[in-house]
Design a protein around this motif. Structure first.
Motif, PDB file in Angstrom:
ATOM      1  N   GLN A 230      49.955  83.446   6.696  1.00 51.37           N
ATOM      2  CA  GLN A 230      50.146  83.618   5.966  1.00 51.37           C
ATOM      3  C   GLN A 230      51.293  83.224   5.908  1.00 51.37           C
ATOM      4  O   GLN A 230      51.985  82.745   5.209  1.00 51.37           O
ATOM      5  CB  GLN A 230      49.447  82.909   4.715  1.00 51.37           C
TER       6      GLN A 230
ATOM      7  N   ALA B 286      53.587  81.829   7.543  1.00 56.30           N
ATOM      8  CA  ALA B 286      53.784  80.678   7.877  1.00 56.30           C
ATOM      9  C   ALA B 286      55.250  80.591   5.843  1.00 56.30           C
ATOM     10  O   ALA B 286      56.238  79.563   6.169  1.00 56.30           O
ATOM     11  CB  ALA B 286      53.351  79.676   6.897  1.00 56.30           C
ATOM     12  N   LEU B 287      55.303  81.654   5.232  1.00 58.46           N
ATOM     13  CA  LEU B 287      55.676  81.376   3.900  1.00 58.46           C
ATOM     14  C   LEU B 287      57.414  81.905   4.619  1.00 58.46           C
ATOM     15  O   LEU B 287      58.114  81.007   4.186  1.00 58.46           O
ATOM     16  CB  LEU B 287      55.387  82.375   2.974  1.00 58.46           C
TER      17      LEU B 287
ATOM     18  N   LYS C 243      58.655  81.291   7.176  1.00 57.99           N
ATOM     19  CA  LYS C 243      59.721  80.667   7.645  1.00 57.99           C
ATOM     20  C   LYS C 243      59.704  79.450   6.252  1.00 57.99           C
ATOM     21  O   LYS C 243      60.728  78.739   7.203  1.00 57.99           O
ATOM     22  CB  LYS C 243      58.391  79.829   8.905  1.00 57.99           C
ATOM     23  N   ARG C 244      59.047  78.929   5.763  1.00 59.46           N
ATOM     24  CA  ARG C 244      59.931  77.848   5.051  1.00 59.46           C
ATOM     25  C   ARG C 244      60.284  78.184   4.655  1.00 59.46           C
ATOM     26  O   ARG C 244      61.761  77.335   3.605  1.00 59.46           O
ATOM     27  CB  ARG C 244      58.372  77.384   3.923  1.00 59.46           C
TER      28      ARG C 244
ATOM     29  N   GLN D  82      63.619  78.147   6.286  1.00 60.28           N
ATOM     30  CA  GLN D  82      64.282  76.666   6.587  1.00 60.28           C
ATOM     31  C   GLN D  82      65.260  75.832   5.126  1.00 60.28           C
ATOM     32  O   GLN D  82      65.805  75.515   5.842  1.00 60.28           O
ATOM     33  CB  GLN D  82      62.673  76.119   6.817  1.00 60.28           C
ATOM     34  N   ALA D  83      64.441  76.539   3.924  1.00 62.73           N
ATOM     35  CA  ALA D  83      64.730  75.842   2.973  1.00 62.73           C
ATOM     36  C   ALA D  83      66.496  76.733   2.948  1.00 62.73           C
ATOM     37  O   ALA D  83      66.875  76.363   2.104  1.00 62.73           O
ATOM     38  CB  ALA D  83      64.024  76.603   1.392  1.00 62.73           C
TER      39      ALA D  83
ATOM     40  N   ARG E 192      60.080  70.863  -2.183  1.00 67.00           N
ATOM     41  CA  ARG E 192      59.365  70.709  -0.784  1.00 67.00           C
ATOM     42  C   ARG E 192      58.443  71.852   0.254  1.00 67.00           C
ATOM     43  O   ARG E 192      57.715  71.508   0.673  1.00 67.00           O
ATOM     44  CB  ARG E 192      60.390  69.588   0.025  1.00 67.00           C
ATOM     45  N   TYR E 193      59.832  73.059   0.380  1.00 67.65           N
ATOM     46  CA  TYR E 193      59.662  73.775   1.030  1.00 67.65           C
ATOM     47  C   TYR E 193      58.053  74.877   0.135  1.00 67.65           C
ATOM     48  O   TYR E 193      58.241  75.920   0.905  1.00 67.65           O
ATOM     49  CB  TYR E 193      60.251  74.634   1.672  1.00 67.65           C
ATOM     50  N   ARG E 194      57.829  74.784  -0.566  1.00 66.90           N
ATOM     51  CA  ARG E 194      57.132  75.144  -1.420  1.00 66.90           C
ATOM     52  C   ARG E 194      57.452  76.955  -2.008  1.00 66.90           C
ATOM     53  O   ARG E 194      56.921  77.962  -1.589  1.00 66.90           O
ATOM     54  CB  ARG E 194      56.001  75.376  -1.000  1.00 66.90           C
ATOM     55  N   VAL E 195      58.615  77.272  -2.379  1.00 64.70           N
ATOM     56  CA  VAL E 195      59.380  78.246  -2.676  1.00 64.70           C
ATOM     57  C   VAL E 195      60.195  78.535  -4.198  1.00 64.70           C
ATOM     58  O   VAL E 195      60.843  79.501  -4.037  1.00 64.70           O
ATOM     59  CB  VAL E 195      60.495  78.685  -1.484  1.00 64.70           C
TER      60      VAL E 195
END
Length: 291
Positions: free
Chosen positions: A68, A71-72, A74-75, A78-79, A112-115
Motif C-alpha cells: 500500500q 501504491a500511495l 506512486k499515486r 503521478q499526481a 482522482r489520485y486520492r492524495v
C-alpha cells in the motif's frame, strides 16, 4: 482505525508479533498487533438483553503495508507529474484564462489520485501590463497579459501519518483468548478456505462454465454437476500435494512456465496438471504381457 493507530503511536498498546514457520524452518514475522475488548449488548426487547465480550484484534500486515505504501507513493508521484504540466503553455494545450478554473482542474487531479491532504497545491496568477505606443491612427494602449503558475508541495507530516495507517485491519472474535490467541487467530484467518476461489475456477479457467450456451434447464443442470465433479478433482489433487509437501518440508520446482528453478510448497492443481501436458504414455499389448 485512526484511533487505534494513534494509540499505537502513543505507545498505549504493546505489539505482539505474528510469526510463521517457512518450509526451510526459518521464522518470518508477518504482522504485529494488539487486542482490545468491548462488551456489547443486543436487545430483542426490553426483557431479554444479551451481553457478550467481543475481542478486537488490531493487526498490521507488513507485506500489505509495504504494498500500500508503494501504491500511495506512486499515486503521489503521478499526481505531481500531471500537476506540473497543468499550467504549462504550449501549442495545442488549453490556455487558462481564469484562476478559479485552474484551481478546480488541480483539485480534480488531486481527487482522482486520492492524495487529498497529502499534496498541497498553490495556484496564482501574475498580471503583466505593458505600454504599447500609438502608431498612425492606432492610439497608445496598455496591453495586459496574465500568466498562471502552479506549485505543489508534499505535506511530509501528513504523508508520514498516512503511511502509519497502512496495512492495518481488525479481526473480531468472541472466542476466549485461552483457546485462540492473537497469533493463532491471524494465522487461521490467513489459511482459511476461500470458497470464492473454487467458484472462480468453476466460472473461469480451467472449467469455464461461463458463458453458458444451453437453453434447456436439464442440460444446464447436468453441465454444472459434471463440472462440479471436475472441481472436486482439482481441489483434491491440490490438497493432497500441498499436505504431502508440508509434511515432508519440501518444495516443488518446475511448475512455473519459463522459471524452471522457481520452487513452491503450495502449487496449484492447474500448474501440476500442466506439467504433464507433454508427457505421453504408450501401452503395447503383447501375448501374455503388456509394455
Amino acid at each position: 482505525m485512526a484511533g487505534y493507530v494513534a494509540a499505537v503511536t502513543r505507545g498505549e498498546h504493546p505489539l505482539t508479533s505474528v510469526e510463521r514457520t517457512e518450509t526451510d524452518g526459518t521464522r518470518v514475522v508477518l504482522a504485529v498487533g494488539f487486542e482490545v475488548s468491548e462488551t456489547l449488548t443486543a436487545c430483542h426487547d426490553e426483557t431479554w438483553p444479551v451481553h457478550w465480550t467481543e475481542r478486537r484484534l488490531v493487526v498490521q500486515s507488513h507485506q500489505q503495508a509495504k504494498t500500500q505504501q508503494g501504491a500511495l507513493r506512486k499515486r503521489l508521484a503521478q499526481a505531481e507529474a500531471e500537476l506540473a504540466t497543468l499550467a504549462v503553455v504550449r501549442r495545442g494545450k488549453r490556455r487558462w484564462t481564469d484562476l478559479r478554473a485552474l484551481e478546480q482542474a488541480a483539485a480534480e487531479i488531486v481527487t482522482r489520485y486520492r492524495v487529498a491532504g497529502l499534496l498541497q497545491v498553490n495556484c496564482r496568477a501574475e498580471v503583466d501590463q505593458r505600454a504599447v505606443r500609438g502608431y498612425g491612427t492606432r492610439p497608445a494602449t496598455v496591453r495586459t497579459t496574465t500568466r498562471f503558475e502552479l506549485r505543489t508541495e508534499v505535506d511530509a507530516a501528513a504523508l508520514e501519518g498516512a503511511i502509519a495507517c497502512l496495512g492495518w485491519r481488525v479481526y473480531v472474535t468472541n472466542q476466549p483468548a485461552a483457546e485462540l490467541s492473537l497469533e493463532q487467530a491471524v494465522l487461521a484467518y490467513r489459511e482459511e478456505y476461500l470458497v470464492e476461489r473454487s467458484l472462480g475456477r468453476m466460472k473461469g479457467v480451467p472449467l469455464s462454465l461461463r458463458p453458458l450456451y444451453l437453453a434447456r434447464e436439464d442440460h444446464a443442470t447436468g453441465l454444472v454437476r459434471l463440472l462440479s465433479i471436475a472441481l472436486r478433482a482439482l481441489t483434491l489433487v491440490e490438497f493432497v500435494v500441498r499436505r504431502r509437501l508440508a509434511a515432508d518440508g519440501a518444495t516443488l520446482a518446475g511448475v512455473y512456465a519459463g522459471q524452471p528453478t522457481r520452487a513452491t510448497a503450495r502449487p496449484t492443481a492447474e500448474r501440476l496438471l500442466a506439467s504433464f501436458r507433454d508427457v505421453t504414455l504408450t501401452m503395447v499389448e503383447l501375448p501374455g504381457r503388456s509394455v
